[in-house]
Structure formats: C-alpha cells, structure tokens
Design a protein around this motif. Sequence first.
Motif, PDB file in Angstrom:
ATOM      1  N   ALA A 118       0.010   6.919  -2.999  1.00 23.05           N
ATOM      2  CA  ALA A 118      -0.034   5.723  -3.792  1.00 23.05           C
ATOM      3  C   ALA A 118       0.597   4.560  -3.235  1.00 23.05           C
ATOM      4  O   ALA A 118       0.453   3.792  -3.942  1.00 23.05           O
ATOM      5  N   THR A 119       1.677   4.584  -2.401  1.00 27.93           N
ATOM      6  CA  THR A 119       1.995   3.317  -2.363  1.00 27.93           C
ATOM      7  C   THR A 119       1.040   2.474  -1.685  1.00 27.93           C
ATOM      8  O   THR A 119       1.581   1.054  -0.775  1.00 27.93           O
ATOM      9  N   LEU A 120       0.116   3.020  -0.682  1.00 31.15           N
ATOM     10  CA  LEU A 120      -1.008   1.995   0.065  1.00 31.15           C
ATOM     11  C   LEU A 120      -2.099   0.935  -0.302  1.00 31.15           C
ATOM     12  O   LEU A 120      -3.226   0.597  -0.316  1.00 31.15           O
ATOM     13  N   THR A 121      -2.277   1.511  -1.936  1.00 26.44           N
ATOM     14  CA  THR A 121      -3.214   0.436  -3.228  1.00 26.44           C
ATOM     15  C   THR A 121      -2.581   0.509  -4.325  1.00 26.44           C
ATOM     16  O   THR A 121      -1.422   0.697  -4.341  1.00 26.44           O
ATOM     17  N   LYS A 122      -2.041  -0.089  -5.232  1.00 26.37           N
ATOM     18  CA  LYS A 122      -2.596  -0.465  -6.148  1.00 26.37           C
ATOM     19  C   LYS A 122      -2.753   0.664  -7.820  1.00 26.37           C
ATOM     20  O   LYS A 122      -3.816   0.399  -7.738  1.00 26.37           O
ATOM     21  N   LEU A 123      -2.110   1.501  -7.488  1.00 25.54           N
ATOM     22  CA  LEU A 123      -2.772   2.092  -8.927  1.00 25.54           C
ATOM     23  C   LEU A 123      -2.353   1.120 -10.773  1.00 25.54           C
ATOM     24  O   LEU A 123      -1.735   0.331 -10.382  1.00 25.54           O
ATOM     25  N   GLU A 124      -3.190   2.247 -11.493  1.00 23.51           N
ATOM     26  CA  GLU A 124      -3.281   1.190 -13.014  1.00 23.51           C
ATOM     27  C   GLU A 124      -3.262   2.032 -13.791  1.00 23.51           C
ATOM     28  O   GLU A 124      -3.025   3.472 -13.179  1.00 23.51           O
ATOM     29  N   ASP A 125      -2.438   1.546 -14.901  1.00 23.57           N
ATOM     30  CA  ASP A 125      -2.727   2.643 -16.624  1.00 23.57           C
ATOM     31  C   ASP A 125      -3.954   2.515 -17.088  1.00 23.57           C
ATOM     32  O   ASP A 125      -4.712   1.561 -17.145  1.00 23.57           O
ATOM     33  N   HIS A 126      -5.297   3.418 -16.854  1.00 24.24           N
ATOM     34  CA  HIS A 126      -6.388   3.454 -17.804  1.00 24.24           C
ATOM     35  C   HIS A 126      -6.002   3.567 -18.757  1.00 24.24           C
ATOM     36  O   HIS A 126      -6.896   4.057 -19.542  1.00 24.24           O
ATOM     37  N   GLY A 127      -4.537   4.305 -19.655  1.00 21.98           N
ATOM     38  CA  GLY A 127      -4.192   4.365 -20.722  1.00 21.98           C
ATOM     39  C   GLY A 127      -4.945   5.822 -21.325  1.00 21.98           C
ATOM     40  O   GLY A 127      -6.146   6.892 -20.499  1.00 21.98           O
ATOM     41  N   ASP A 128      -4.741   6.030 -22.703  1.00 20.01           N
ATOM     42  CA  ASP A 128      -4.542   7.260 -23.513  1.00 20.01           C
ATOM     43  C   ASP A 128      -6.170   7.386 -24.278  1.00 20.01           C
ATOM     44  O   ASP A 128      -6.641   5.954 -24.485  1.00 20.01           O
ATOM     45  N   ILE A 166      -6.448   2.698   1.304  1.00 18.41           N
ATOM     46  CA  ILE A 166      -5.605   3.761   1.964  1.00 18.41           C
ATOM     47  C   ILE A 166      -5.939   4.579   3.599  1.00 18.41           C
ATOM     48  O   ILE A 166      -4.953   4.161   4.023  1.00 18.41           O
ATOM     49  N   ALA A 167      -6.993   4.549   3.622  1.00 17.21           N
ATOM     50  CA  ALA A 167      -7.423   4.876   4.799  1.00 17.21           C
ATOM     51  C   ALA A 167      -6.332   4.210   5.725  1.00 17.21           C
ATOM     52  O   ALA A 167      -6.393   4.286   7.006  1.00 17.21           O
ATOM     53  N   LYS A 168      -7.251   2.564   5.837  1.00 24.00           N
ATOM     54  CA  LYS A 168      -6.226   2.259   6.327  1.00 24.00           C
ATOM     55  C   LYS A 168      -4.673   1.758   7.126  1.00 24.00           C
ATOM     56  O   LYS A 168      -4.434   2.191   7.933  1.00 24.00           O
ATOM     57  N   GLY A 169      -4.010   1.964   5.426  1.00 22.92           N
ATOM     58  CA  GLY A 169      -2.628   2.562   6.034  1.00 22.92           C
ATOM     59  C   GLY A 169      -2.552   3.722   6.244  1.00 22.92           C
ATOM     60  O   GLY A 169      -1.708   3.843   7.497  1.00 22.92           O
ATOM     61  N   VAL A 170      -3.425   4.892   6.732  1.00 20.43           N
ATOM     62  CA  VAL A 170      -3.487   5.852   6.599  1.00 20.43           C
ATOM     63  C   VAL A 170      -3.537   5.771   8.854  1.00 20.43           C
ATOM     64  O   VAL A 170      -2.453   6.773   9.597  1.00 20.43           O
ATOM     65  N   GLY A 171      -4.267   5.210   8.997  1.00 14.90           N
ATOM     66  CA  GLY A 171      -4.788   4.889  10.311  1.00 14.90           C
ATOM     67  C   GLY A 171      -3.756   4.218  10.705  1.00 14.90           C
ATOM     68  O   GLY A 171      -3.119   4.668  12.066  1.00 14.90           O
ATOM     69  N   THR A 172      -3.030   3.508  10.382  1.00 16.63           N
ATOM     70  CA  THR A 172      -1.953   2.448  10.995  1.00 16.63           C
ATOM     71  C   THR A 172      -0.434   3.431  11.162  1.00 16.63           C
ATOM     72  O   THR A 172      -0.376   3.583  12.602  1.00 16.63           O
TER      73      THR A 172
END
Length: 323
Positions: A118-128, A166-172
């Motif tokens: 979750a630190t490798l991209t921006k998570l959003e609040d899509h609401g209830d 996320i994949a880019k971050g994992v690769g690094t």
Amino acid sequence: MNVRRPHISGIALAAVTAVGIGTLTACSSDSAAAGNTDKFDVVASFYPMAFLAEQIGKDHVKVTSLTEPGQEPHDLEISARQRAQLEDSDAALYLKGLQPSVDEAIGQSGLDTKIDAATLTKLEDHGDVEHDHEGEEAHSEESHSEEEGHALDPHVWLDPVKYAEIAKGVGTAFEKADPDHAADYKKNTEALVKRLGTLNTEFADGLKDTRSKVFFTNHSAFGYLAERYGLTQEAITGVDPDSEPSPARMKELQKEARADGVTTVFYETLVSDKTAKTLADDAGLKTDVLDPLEGITDKSKGDDYFEVMEANLAALKTALGAK
C-alpha cells in the motif's frame, strides 16, 4: 549459492511487499516449504501479492502464500505455524488493511523486511455503499480513522495502472535485496509493466463506448477499476463480502437498475452468490461473475491474473452493452 542476505529497509523494503501477477505453479501454500532455501524466501499474504512476486522474481525466489487457494482472504486467521514461517523467511509481502490477522502477525514478527504494498501507490476511500442511517453512522466512524487506513479501499490490484506502480516498486526492492540477480529483476519488471500497460489499453478501449456506465457487484472491490475507466460501481455490500445489505439498500438498487439500464448483477467465486441472485430475481436481472482476483480456484475463468482480468473485461463489455 544461498541468496539470503541482510534485510533491506526503507522504500526498497516497502516495495518488496506488493506481490501479484504471473503463475503460481512455483508458489507453495505449505508452511514447511518457506524459509531456509537457496533462494530468496518470500512470504506473501494472498494471491495478488504472491503472483506479482513470482513474475518479478521468477527462478530466483521461493514464494509461499499465507492464504490457501480458494480461501476468502478477508477471513484469514494466521496460525502458529504460519507465524513461525514468517520468522524463517527473508521477506514478508502484504497489503495493509485487507487482512487484519496478517497485519498483526507481520507487525509482531521479528522480520526486518516487512513490506507493505500500500506504500507503493496511493490508496483511496471509495466510501460505504449503505445509505440508511446505520450505514451512514458506520461510514462516519470509518472516516474518523482514515489516517489509520481503515477507510481506504485496498483493492488496488484491479487497476492495471496502480498495479504497475506497485510492480515497479517491487522490482526496485528485489534488485536491492538480491543484487546478484538485479538485471533479471529489472528485465522481468519491465516486461510485467508492459503487459499491464497493454491490459490497461484493452480495458480503456473496450469500455469507452457502452450503453450503460453502471454495474452492480456483490461487494465493493471494483472502485479503482470503475474510477479508471469512467464507470460507476454499485455494490450490494461494502468492502466486507460477508456483510448483509439492508432492505432499503436492496430496494434502492432495484430502482437504480431500472433508471440506469443495468442488466446484470455480478457475484464472485470465493463468497456466496445468494444475495446477488436474490437482487437479480427481484429486479429481473441476469447474473454473471466479476472476479476480484483475491484467489484462483477451479471456478476461476482463467489460470492467472491476466486471463481472469480478460474474462472480467469480456463480462463487463457484455453487461454494459459495449459497442
């Protein structure tokens, strides 16, 4: 040669967590299989994480998933054996906020390499999705704890663009953790990101011109996908697939189906389809599978992430009346 190395830290470690795309033939769910191998031993929380690690690491990694094939990830409770497995591995890869039991176990483990995708991209609040007073109260309580991540939607792997981030971050991270194989990790990451780019184009083109932009799902796993491609997801329940919708919510969806030309109620492979079929029967709608890719089973419409996503695209195009 044993590739177990001192644990890395910082953004590289955060990156190693994201795991999610490729084949799981080399991925084991047997706790005894993890750790003490001649490869870089990675414990992944569930399928999207494990799949990504396999695609980037390929022959250089040993990936073990905490979530068994066919098990609903939200329901996972970590066993004592799995806690021991974590301690004996080189890296733990997870997506914070999706599986509380995993979050707790990794937080309490002695691993230096605790990686949160979750630190490798921006998570959003899509609401209830609930609109009655009870639902509004629950959403209000969640909003107060947004800083802790409770109100953020974790289903980022269903958006190919965010998944590629996320994949880019994992690769690094893999490059830094195992520099002897850095060139291979870089090459594998680039190939994966390219495939995800192609998938994104297919979704964008396929859903660009449709009769309707609204689709109904069993639970709200597709917020990122809907946002990416200009669609509106209406979920029967919230992010918890086992929660029960209120009668008011069911009536509201019936009205919306008529207003927006909705033809299909989607359900998924790992949870009960009872509620989705009840709504479909009451509203005179069809049912079909839209897979949130939280696990691959013999009921999945494909053997890996890309095949299932292609099946999801075909189902959406049919339901939305793509031209």
